[in-house]
Design an enzyme around this catalytic site. Structure first.
Site, PDB file in Angstrom:
ATOM      1  CG  LEU A 403      17.965  56.856   6.032  1.00  0.00           C
ATOM      2  CD1 LEU A 403      16.739  55.959   6.179  1.00  0.00           C
ATOM      3  CD2 LEU A 403      18.796  56.832   7.299  1.00  0.00           C
ATOM      4  CG  ASP A 404      24.542  54.700   3.786  1.00  0.00           C
ATOM      5  OD1 ASP A 404      24.797  55.864   3.446  1.00  0.00           O
ATOM      6  OD2 ASP A 404      25.167  54.080   4.658  1.00  0.00           O
ATOM      7  N   PRO A 405      21.553  53.935   0.449  1.00  0.00           N
ATOM      8  CG  PRO A 405      22.225  54.112  -1.781  1.00  0.00           C
ATOM      9  CD  PRO A 405      22.687  54.379  -0.382  1.00  0.00           C
ATOM     10  CB  THR A 407      20.315  52.387   5.561  1.00  0.00           C
ATOM     11  OG1 THR A 407      21.713  52.095   5.663  1.00  0.00           O
ATOM     12  CG2 THR A 407      19.741  52.550   6.952  1.00  0.00           C
ATOM     13  NE  ARG A 504      27.441  50.677   5.352  1.00  0.00           N
ATOM     14  CZ  ARG A 504      27.330  50.785   4.027  1.00  0.00           C
ATOM     15  NH1 ARG A 504      26.633  51.775   3.504  1.00  0.00           N
ATOM     16  NH2 ARG A 504      27.925  49.909   3.235  1.00  0.00           N
TER      17      ARG A 504
END
Length: 556
Positions: A403-405, A407, A504
């Site tokens: 996951l993105d930081p 998120t 996104r």
């Protein structure tokens, strides 16, 4: 009009109280200094009223970052420099704008030949993949395959009929009164017929293999050449980029200079490093003895294909390319750089483990924490680092889908590579599912649907990804509106593929939902908390076969 050193002096000159005493931070998210905004508005007016042939910037995805740098001349006058990122109208140098930082003479000595070699290698690669020779060979192979298949089917049908006749003959021998010598002779003849059919099949298969091998060998030779060519092209491209990066001379305020390659060593610099407006402006100021005071960078023209940039809006310097250049260029100036965002170290018990067994575990990843450490920062705080600190013997942990930081939510982690591969297959076969929830800035048309927009990394800004129908990878997202509130829309999102920033980009892109995730600083206009959360996870356990269903409600 700009002077010979490309300075546009303010008329009237600003009062002393209006002049900043030190350079403002180029990475700050705040609005630029008022004097920098005044300079930027003058440049915007120049661009808006046709001060240059900028029509191409209005084409989809062709907008560009521009910048201004407020400077003090040796005689005390205050003015500003103008700059643009990369090339403008196919040119590096345009009167009235800061020139590039590379040495054009040194660059021209090797770049045209290097680019010509890469083009030739690319053209040959295209010939090996799509040219007349491989196309004809593949067509020939397909024709042989079809013809051989038909011949094999005909022979198998004939052999099946022969086998049936032999079976009937053996049945008659078994049921009738036949002398032993006649029975033996008949059975021997039937055996010879069976062996003859088998030999005929082997001969046909051998002939087919021989005929196919001629074509397959030719295709294999082309494939071998293609693989070698790809390796050669990659190596030549790396060599050329190293030479290009060494042609960029990056000065700082102390009168020192280094190349772009040296600033990013031992890693190669990202594409476009040193080509942004800010480095060009600072370099030009130093060359002409001008003291930098304030910087502003803004977007002009059509937004990027991924959205997230708007004409006339101000944006800070990018970290991906300028993060390794600007800090060095600012050495010797009185300026406080904003620290690069890092995930806080946080205690181990902040990481909630929601499911755990001998093969895998699921954690509730908090916002702001990396899923995995960087390749060159193996000890940087992240989910994996915390899990390994929690259990030092867990050396084989692998995150299934990072996951993105920014998120938050459910993150699936395998304890070993075999389990990781099995879980990946579960997702590929739709035996596993993820549901995200997000607030979007904007009203989404419709109630539900599927987005299919191919995505690739943005070579100009490695932090971002963009939609590219030609070179992008397939990306599919299901969506459903769950709530509408004023100017915002709450949605559930189901990624059917898993590419970086897929949700996104699909949310922000005009051909997707046309509404960026709230708080998305890359693809929207807001830099508050990113309102994206992995809320539900369902999968068939690869070892037990049990269906696992987990849910973790969003904190927003």
């Amino acid at each position: 009009m700009p002077s010979r050193d490309a300075v546009t002096y303010f008329e009237p000159q600003p009062a002393p109280a209006e002049v900043p005493v030190r350079l403002t931070d180029p990475f700050a998210e705040d609005l630029p200094h008022p004097l920098a905004r005044r300079a930027a508005e003058e440049l915007m007016a120049f661009l808006r009223h046709g001060g240059f042939a900028l029509g191409a910037l209005d084409a989809p995805g062709q907008g560009k970052m521009f910048g201004v740098l407020v400077v003090a001349a040796p005689d005390g006058r205050i003015g500003y420099l103008r700059g643009f990122s990369g090339m403008l109208d196919g040119r590096w140098r345009i009167d009235g704008f800061a020139p590039p930082l590379f040495d054009p003479i040194a660059r021209d000595a090797f770049l045209p030949a290097g680019e010509a070699e890469l083009r030739a290698l690319g053209e040959r690669h295209t010939e090996l993949v799509e040219g007349p020779e491989p196309t004809a060979l593949r067509a020939n192979l397909a024709e042989l395959t079809a013809r051989h298949g038909a011949a094999m089917e005909e022979m198998r049908a004939r052999h099946d009929a022969n086998r049936g006749l032999r079976h009937d003959a053996r049945q008659r021998l078994a049921n009738g009164e036949v002398r032993d010598d006649e029975r033996h002779a008949t059975l021997q003849a039937l055996g010879e017929e069976s062996r003859a059919d088998a030999a005929e099949l082997r001969r046909l298969e051998g002939a087919h293999h021989q005929a196919r091998e001629v074509v397959v060998s030719a295709l294999r030779a082309l494939d071998t050449e293609r693989a070698g060519l790809e390796h050669l092209r990659a190596e030549r491209s790396r060599q050329l980029w190293r030479r290009i990066s060494e042609s960029y001379v990056i000065p700082n305020a102390r009168g020192e200079s280094r190349t772009v390659g040296a600033l990013f060593a031992p890693e190669p610099p990202p594409g476009g490093a040193g080509d942004c407006a800010a480095p060009k402006l600072l370099g030009h100021a130093y060359r002409h003895g001008l003291r930098p005071l304030a910087l502003a960078e803004f977007w002009w023209g059509a937004p990027p294909l991924t959205g997230g940039r708007h004409a006339g809006a101000y944006y800070p310097a990018c970290r991906s390319k300028c993060g390794g250049v600007l800090p060095y260029m600012l050495e010797g100036l009185h300026v406080e750089l904003e620290p690069r965002p890092e995930a806080g170290p946080g205690p181990v018990d902040e990481l909630r483990v929601l499911y755990e067994d001998a093969w895998l575990l699921v954690v509730d990843k908090p916002r702001g924490l990396l899923s995995i450490p960087g390749r060159h920062e193996p000890s940087r705080d992240s989910v994996l680092v915390r899990l390994r600190r929690r259990d030092p013997d867990a050396t084989g942990l692998v995150v299934v889908h990072a996951l993105d930081p920014d998120t938050s939510g459910l993150l699936l982690v395998a304890r070993d590579p075999m389990t990781h591969a099995a879980l990946q297959r579960r997702f590929a076969r739709s035996e596993a599912d993820r549901r995200f929830v997000a607030w979007l800035d904007g009203q989404v048309a419709g109630g539900e649907g599927v987005i299919e927009l191919p995505i690739r990394p943005d070579r100009e800004d490695r932090r971002r990804h963009l939609v590219d129908p030609l070179h992008g990878k397939r990306a599919v997202t299901g969506w459903r509106v769950t709530q509408r509130s004023g100017t915002r829309t709450r949605v559930s999102l189901w990624p059917r593929t898993w590419l970086p920033h897929q949700l996104r980009v699909h949310a922000a892109h005009p051909l997707g939902l046309g509404a960026p995730v709230s708080g998305d600083r890359l693809y929207g206009g807001d830099d508050t908390r990113l309102m994206l959360h992995a809320e539900a996870l369902t999968f068939v356990h690869p070892h037990t076969g049990v269906r696992v269903e987990l849910e973790c409600r969003a904190p927003f």
